[in-house]
Enzyme design. Structure first.
Site: not given
Length: 151
Positions: A69, A128-130, A134
């Site tokens: 994302s 951590a997102h986004p 990832e």
């Protein structure tokens, strides 16, 4: 292997440590390489060709940045991350990255490999997102258990 400024500094430090009687250690397999193009290319450890030549059984986890994302939000989703793990022990044998920020992401793989991490170890670390990092987690998960969550 690419010789770079930081490798030269590391070797210099090891030299001084050795002269002063300290223990020295440098695993050249854990020295990352980066080509600063766009997209960037980075790698550490073994390639599939090297593993095949050594008759090492391995598994592959691959994750496209098009499924990440943050990469999509940044408009920079070309590329992928590939993680190679030992088929029996799950230990990370190599990581290959193609995409924006590959030169930054390879350092997480370097740390993991220096300490003998398994693919599962990176897969279990909450990222951590986004974030583009990832994608390394997803590729590690695919190598460890055969599938990523978000692809």
């Amino acid at each position: 292997m690419t010789v770079n400024r930081n490798l030269s500094i590391t070797i210099g430090i090891l030299c001084v440590e050795g002269i002063t009687g300290q223990a020295v250690h440098l695993d050249y397999n854990c020295v990352p390489s980066v080509i600063y193009t766009h997209p960037e290319v980075a790698w550490i450890g073994k390639t599939e060709e090297q593993l095949k030549a050594a008759n090492t059984t391995y598994k592959v986890g691959k994750f496209p940045l098009a499924a990440n994302s943050r990469a999509k939000t940044n408009g920079d989703a070309d590329g992928f991350i590939k993680v190679l793990g030992d088929k029996k022990t799950d230990r990370i044998l190599g990581v290959h990255l193609l995409g924006s920020g590959a030169g930054e992401l390879v350092n997480e793989a370097a740390l993991a490999m220096e300490y003998g991490a398994a693919c599962e170890d990176i897969a279990r670390v909450c990222h951590a997102h986004p974030t583009v990092s990832e994608a390394l987690r997803e590729a590690s998960m695919a190598a460890s258990i055969g599938t990523a969550i978000n692809f």
